[in-house]
Design an enzyme around this catalytic site. Structure first.
Site, PDB file in Angstrom:
ATOM      1  N   GLU A   1       0.790  -1.221   0.000  1.00 25.18           N
ATOM      2  CA  GLU A   1       0.000   0.000   0.000  1.00 25.18           C
ATOM      3  C   GLU A   1       0.831   1.284   0.000  1.00 25.18           C
ATOM      4  O   GLU A   1       0.417   2.291  -0.557  1.00 25.18           O
ATOM      5  CB  GLU A   1      -0.940   0.017   1.209  1.00 25.18           C
TER       6      GLU A   1
ATOM      7  N   SER B   1     -53.229  -9.816 -16.619  1.00 27.30           N
ATOM      8  CA  SER B   1     -54.245  -8.790 -16.872  1.00 27.30           C
ATOM      9  C   SER B   1     -54.080  -7.530 -16.044  1.00 27.30           C
ATOM     10  O   SER B   1     -54.844  -6.579 -16.216  1.00 27.30           O
ATOM     11  CB  SER B   1     -55.642  -9.378 -16.629  1.00 27.30           C
TER      12      SER B   1
END
Length: 767
Positions: free
Chosen positions: A110, A394
């Site tokens: 890092e 529907s």
């Protein structure tokens, strides 16, 4: 004699001119250089001034903030905590408990100059910038130091919108100040205890327990290297993933970085790299336990999943940003819905699933959501409330057919529609309902309440696909492929989309985009609030007339939604079912119930995830969707009772054939009938006189096969289909002789193009 070595006057003059030109050219170059240097200095001074100006407004950072573990907290609409990311027990590990090997691994991958810089590393910044410009970056390190990363995790948001020069300046300034007040070991400890490690885990000590069931000082070199490399992308480098190639590669990158930094030898790295990335993983996740949230995560699973997705879409990282997220969820309504689906309401089997969405018609807030039932320990799984791969049956008719007919054609509720023999244009594919009958001429109101398919398709023909598409788009519904006539009886939309669309009927015609989050507070105290996003989707007349007709679905004695009728509740809605495609299997595949009051809109889907390998939904359990809807709506209305709808001044009630009907004022139909006092009629039951058949199944029959859209369980209600369909003229809306036997046509499923292609997927009402 003249001296040839002496310059003549002319030559001296030419030399002087050349010298002047040289001097002039050199002076110009010098001026340009000086100007550039001046601009650079000016830019540096201006940049420094801007840096210190931004730095002066930087937030404060305390030791408690650096040491805290910053999971995101999610609240309900009453400010109660419902979820914390990282529910596992968090163990803060002190410096003397952290192996030196792990510290070396973290620094190597890092920030390899960590022990040399003072919070900001100019060499690192220049190196990262150069690598980015020339594309030489290995992706291993960026320009931020470990200290800067710690500051970002402790104070700032990682949202893309916050990656500004101002934020970078403040981050750098705070990093310098952190280095002045804390030792390198302290900073490294803060970082190791704070970083997100995937799967809701924060801190490397907790990660050691979660992944390996061990403390940090018990881990091997290989395991420590993996943990050190995970913070860059915890999900991607997750050792529990089905594909661990990325995790293995990252572990090896860390080992190689440690060799370059001379913390370990190449031989040690090679030996550690031989260890399987999945070696010694603990399926029980060691000494971790739930946190202090008293809400069962299963209850809110679907809602929280959508909140996290929404946060990421907005540019936040919910796992690293330490956010406070206030949502629109009504926790009590959510608990009631979960309990109803899992314990109260009857379903055909534990494998029968549901997806439910509840929205507020006033603003689009998502009040509650259920992604499934009987899910065991599944977390953030399939959310059936937002899936769009099942036909809505529907429930499409109000938004695809009849709503547009009122909006664009100004149809009254008594408009005559034809339920007669119909073939899809250009084909010999006939469309029928479950009863294999046609009912002749009937009113639009009757056709909608009875959910007859042919009138719906004919209505869409009159409206036109283009206008129907526009109407749907106004309700937040669209698709890449053009719609066709079969969409008149089914759309591939989610329960959430139906809930939001029907909410526009409920509130008088305004569509609000559904949303989950009301506000986000970042670690630096910045608050982002979210407001309703709405627009008018239809006229007030359209919304009111549709609502008036849809009340009959519940109140009509023949209505398809009578199983969801609630005494004293002013509601309107529509049912829908679909059958198996191609007639390969009889019975119902999907069952829907969508309904609303002025205060809530609910859409419920029920069915099986793998319908082809499951038994069809029986007649009894087609009503499970209605029962679940009723249970939730009854609770919601008891908490916030909705009044009845008031008729807008653009609509008037008229008497047609002795019955109350609605018409748009000043339309051509309005001029033919005298207005009546609407107060003389009970609106909640006014549509009861419009029923024409004891059977109200939303079905389509083709080539002699019944594709039943069972909107109601006729056996449960004591109705008998046999012979009942002959009572067509009870209320004067049907022509005699309308029940002609259909001519067999080419078999069709659902979803085929109007041009005659035989569809292979979808059920009745699906496109």
């Amino acid at each position: 004699m003249p001296n040839n070595d002496q310059p003549t006057r002319r030559s001296r003059q030419n030399s002087e001119e050349d010298f002047d030109e040289t001097q002039s050219g050199g002076g110009l170059v010098k001026k340009i250089i000086l100007a550039i240097v001046g601009v650079v200095i000016l830019l540096i001074v201006a940049g420094a001034a801007l840096f210190f100006y931004y730095a002066s407004s930087a937030p404060k950072v305390s030791q408690s903030e650096l040491a805290s573990q910053n999971g995101t907290t999610i609240y309900d609409n009453q400010n109660r905590v419902i979820s914390r990311l990282g529910l596992q027990k968090r163990e803060y590990v002190k410096s003397d408990q952290v192996p030196e090997t792990l510290k070396h691994a973290v620094v190597s991958i890092e920030d390899r100059r960590f022990y040399k810089h003072h919070g900001v590393d100019p060499i690192r910044i220049m190196g990262a910038a150069t690598a980015n410009i020339f594309g030489h970056s290995s992706g291993m390190q960026g320009g931020s130091t470990l200290t800067q990363q710690l500051v970002k995790l402790s104070v700032f948001s990682t949202a893309a919108s916050d990656r500004t020069f101002k934020r970078k300046a403040q981050e750098a300034w705070l990093a310098i100040n952190v280095e002045r007040h804390f030792s390198k070991n302290q900073i490294l400890d803060f970082y190791i205890n704070k970083v997100y490690m995937g799967n809701g885990v924060y801190g490397m000590q907790t990660a050691a327990q979660y992944y390996y069931g061990k403390d940090l000082n018990q881990l091997s070199l290989s395991q420590q290297a993996l943990l050190a490399g995970m913070p860059q992308s915890p999900t991607y480098y997750n050792p529990l993933a089905s594909d661990t190639q990325a995790a293995t590669q990252r572990r090896n990158e860390v080992l190689n970085a440690m060799v370059r930094s001379k913390y370990i030898t190449q031989a040690q790295a090679d030996k550690a790299a031989q260890e399987s990335i999945t070696a010694d993983l603990d399926p029980k996740h060691g000494n971790t336990s739930n946190g202090d949230v008293n809400v069962n995560e299963k209850v809110i699973d679907a809602y929280v999943k959508e909140v996290l997705a929404d946060l990421q879409q907005k540019g936040y990282n919910p796992y690293n940003d330490g956010l406070q997220v206030h949502t629109n969820i009504d926790l009590d309504a959510q608990k009631h819905l979960y309990n109803a689906a899992n314990n109260t309401v009857s379903f055909q089997s534990d494998k029968m699933q549901t997806g439910v969405a509840v929205t507020d018609p006033h603003n689009g807030q998502v009040v509650a959501m259920l992604g499934g039932r009987k899910l065991g320990n599944t977390i953030y799984g399939l959310n059936r409330a937002v899936q769009t791969n099942r036909s809505s049956g529907s429930t499409a008719k109000p938004i695809m057919d009849y709503g547009p007919a009122i909006e664009y054609l100004q149809w009254p509720t008594f408009k005559s529609v034809s339920d007669t023999k119909f073939y899809y244009p250009g084909t010999n594919t006939a469309v029928h309902d479950f009863d294999n009958k046609y009912k002749g001429t009937m009113t639009m109101r009757a056709a909608l309440v009875q959910s007859r398919n042919v009138p719906a398709i004919r209505t869409l023909q009159d409206v036109g696909i283009k206008r129907a598409t526009t109407f749907l788009k106004g309700l937040g519904i669209s698709q890449k492929k053009p719609y066709n006539l079969q969409n008149a009886i089914g759309l591939y939309i989610s329960p959430l989309q139906i809930s939001a669309a029907y909410a526009a009927f409920a509130n008088g015609g305004t569509y609000y985009e559904p949303y989950y989050i009301s506000s986000i507070t970042t670690q630096d105290g910045n608050v982002k609030r979210y407001s309703p996003n709405g627009h008018r989707a239809m006229n007030k007349a359209t919304a009111y007339m549709m609502t008036d007709m849809l009340k009959g679905v519940f109140t009509d004695s023949q209505g398809s939604g009578t199983a969801a009728h609630i005494s004293g509740v002013n509601q309107a809605g529509k049912t829908g079912t679909t059958n198996y495609p191609g007639g390969n299997q009889s019975g119902v595949m999907d069952s829907w119930m969508a309904g609303y009051t002025k205060n809530y809109s609910i859409a419920v889907w029920t069915g099986y995830d793998q319908p082809q390998s499951a038994s069809p939904i029986s007649d009894t359990y087609t009503d499970s969707a209605q029962w679940l809807y009723k249970d939730e709506m009854e609770y919601l209305d008891s908490q916030n009772h909705a009044s009845n709808w008031r008729m807008p001044d653009t609509v008037e009630a008229v008497r047609v054939n002795g019955k109350r009907q609605l018409v748009i004022k000043d339309s051509k139909w309005a001029l033919q009938y005298a207005a009546i006092d609407d107060d003389d009629y009970d609106n909640s039951s006014s549509s009861s006189s419009e029923s024409h058949s004891s059977s109200l199944r939303d079905s389509i029959v083709t080539s002699g096969s019944v594709f039943s859209n069972n909107d109601h369980n006729d056996q449960q209600s004591g109705r008998n289909d046999t012979g009942a369909s002959n009572s067509n003229n009870n209320n004067g809306d049907n022509n005699s002789g309308a029940n002609n036997a259909p001519t067999p046509g080419k078999a069709t499923g659902n979803g085929g193009a109007v041009g005659g292609a035989v569809p292979t997927t979808g059920g009745t009402g699906a496109h």
